[in-house]
Design an enzyme around this catalytic site. Structure first.
Site, PDB file in Angstrom:
ATOM      1  N   GLY A   1       0.809  -1.217   0.000  1.00  0.00           N
ATOM      2  CA  GLY A   1       0.000   0.000   0.000  1.00  0.00           C
ATOM      3  C   GLY A   1       0.836   1.258   0.000  1.00  0.00           C
TER       4      GLY A   1
ATOM      5  N   TRP B   1       2.873   2.573  -2.284  1.00  0.00           N
ATOM      6  CA  TRP B   1       2.732   3.380  -3.497  1.00  0.00           C
ATOM      7  C   TRP B   1       1.418   4.155  -3.466  1.00  0.00           C
ATOM      8  CZ3 TRP B   1       6.175   4.921  -6.752  1.00  0.00           C
ATOM      9  CH2 TRP B   1       7.269   4.130  -7.090  1.00  0.00           C
TER      10      TRP B   1
ATOM     11  N   ASP C   1      -3.040  -6.772  -4.418  1.00  0.00           N
ATOM     12  CA  ASP C   1      -1.938  -7.263  -3.607  1.00  0.00           C
ATOM     13  C   ASP C   1      -2.272  -8.660  -3.120  1.00  0.00           C
ATOM     14  OD1 ASP C   1       0.236  -5.530  -1.315  1.00  0.00           O
ATOM     15  OD2 ASP C   1       0.086  -7.664  -1.681  1.00  0.00           O
TER      16      ASP C   1
ATOM     17  N   ASP D   1      -3.778 -12.279  -6.757  1.00  0.00           N
ATOM     18  CA  ASP D   1      -2.544 -12.297  -7.537  1.00  0.00           C
ATOM     19  C   ASP D   1      -2.778 -11.573  -8.861  1.00  0.00           C
ATOM     20  OD1 ASP D   1      -0.258 -12.896  -8.995  1.00  0.00           O
ATOM     21  OD2 ASP D   1      -0.228 -15.009  -8.423  1.00  0.00           O
TER      22      ASP D   1
ATOM     23  N   LYS E   1      10.199  -2.168 -11.362  1.00  0.00           N
ATOM     24  CA  LYS E   1      11.392  -2.587 -10.629  1.00  0.00           C
ATOM     25  C   LYS E   1      12.126  -3.663 -11.416  1.00  0.00           C
ATOM     26  CE  LYS E   1      11.300  -3.345  -6.145  1.00  0.00           C
ATOM     27  NZ  LYS E   1      10.984  -4.002  -4.854  1.00  0.00           N
TER      28      LYS E   1
END
Length: 275
Positions: free
Chosen positions: A50, A52, A69, A85, A149
Site C-alpha cells: 500500500g 505506493w 496485492d 494475484d 522494478k
C-alpha cells in the site's frame, strides 16, 4: 480515475518489505514528467503493502486508486483494493474496470521471490516486468509513463527494445533511498506512443466516443480484430483510415461492420464530409 482537468492516471505497483512477497497496486492521477522520478526517489524499498498508494494519495489527494496485492492492505481513502494475484486470470480486467478509463501512469514494483540462483531470479523478475509492460500498453493513454522494478543490470535488451518501440524515452534509475547493497533498480519509460490495438480497444470500451477512426495496421491487435471485438459489444460508428488499399481489405472491413473505409493519401475535406 478523474482529476479536475479530466486527466486519468494509473499506476500498477508493488511495495514490499524485503522479506515479503511483492505485490501490484494500481494507482492514479499524477500529472507532469517529474512525478515518475519523484515517486522512484520516494521508494525506500521497506514500505508495507500500500506504500505506493499512500505516495500517490499524498501527492494527489483527489486521486482515485485501484490496487491489487497478495496480502491484505489497511484501508486507504480513495483506494479500491483487490486482494489477489495480479497474474491470475481476470485480475487485470478487475483493475481495468476499477480504473474506469485510460491510465497516465503505470507503476510496477513486482519482484519474484528469490531462490539464490542469480540467472533464475533474473528471469523470474523479467517475466513480471514483461507482464507489467503488457498491462501498461493495454491501459495507458498516449503520453503516459511506465515504471518497473528490475534487478541490478537493468531490464533485458529485448524488454528495453519493446519499451523503446512503445515509449519516447527509456532509462534506468536507482532510488537514492535504497540500501547501497540492494540490487533494486527501476526502468522508467515515458511518452507512451499509443497506437496499439489492444490499448485502443480498452480505451474505446472504457470511455466510448461518438466515432472511432481506426488504422488497419496496428501492433498486438490489428484494426480488423479490434473492430470484430468491438462489434460484439457495441454499434459505435467506425471509419477505417488506412494505407491498405486492396479491395479485399476494404470488403473485409465493411463486412466486419465498418461504416466507411478511406484509403491514404486522403484529403481532410473528404474525411470531414465522410464523418
Amino acid at each position: 480515475v478523474r482529476e479536475a482537468r479530466e486527466t486519468r492516471m494509473v499506476a500498477t505497483t508493488v511495495w514490499r518489505a524485503p522479506d515479503r512477497t511483492p505485490v501490484i497496486t494500481a494507482a492514479a492521477p499524477l500529472p507532469g514528467d517529474r512525478v515518475v522520478e519523484d515517486i522512484v526517489r520516494a521508494a525506500p524499498g521497506h514500505l508495507n503493502p500500500g506504500g505506493w498508494c499512500q505516495v500517490v494519495r499524498a501527492r494527489q489527494p483527489r486521486a482515485e486508486v485501484a490496487a491489487i496485492d497478495l496480502l491484505p492492505v489497511d484501508p486507504i481513502q480513495g483506494v479500491t483494493f483487490f486482494q489477489r494475484d495480479f497474474l491470475e486470470e481476470g485480475a487485470d480486467e478487475a483493475l481495468i474496470a476499477a480504473l474506469g478509463g485510460p491510465a497516465d501512469l503505470v507503476l510496477s514494483d513486482m519482484a519474484a521471490n528469490t531462490v539464490g540462483h542469480k540467472q533464475t531470479d533474473h528471469l523470474r523478475t523479467m517475466a513480471l516486468v514483461e507482464a507489467g509492460i503488457d498491462f501498461a500498453v493495454r491501459v495507458l493513454r498516449p503520453g503516459g509513463a511506465f515504471v518497473a522494478k528490475v534487478l541490478a543490470g537493468g531490464a533485458d535488451p529485448a524488454l528495453v527494445a519493446q519499451l523503446k518501440r512503445n515509449f519516447a524515452t527509456v532509462k534506468h534509475a536507482k532510488p537514492p533511498a535504497s540500501r547501497k547493497d540492494s540490487s533494486e533498480w527501476y526502468v522508467i519509460a515515458q511518452g507512451f506512443k499509443g497506437g496499439d490495438g489492444a490499448s485502443g480497444l480498452a480505451a474505446l470500451e472504457s470511455t466510448p466516443p461518438d466515432l472511432a477512426i481506426l488504422d488497419v495496421k496496428m501492433p498486438r491487435m490489428d484494426g480488423m480484430e479490434l473492430l470484430q471485438r468491438l462489434r460484439q459489444r457495441t454499434s459505435l460508428p467506425v471509419i477505417f483510415l488506412t494505407s491498405k488499399d486492396d479491395e479485399l481489405d476494404e470488403l473485409m472491413g465493411l463486412r466486419l461492420g465498418a461504416d466507411d473505409y478511406i484509403t491514404k493519401p486522403f484529403s481532410q475535406r473528404l474525411l470531414l464530409e465522410r464523418i
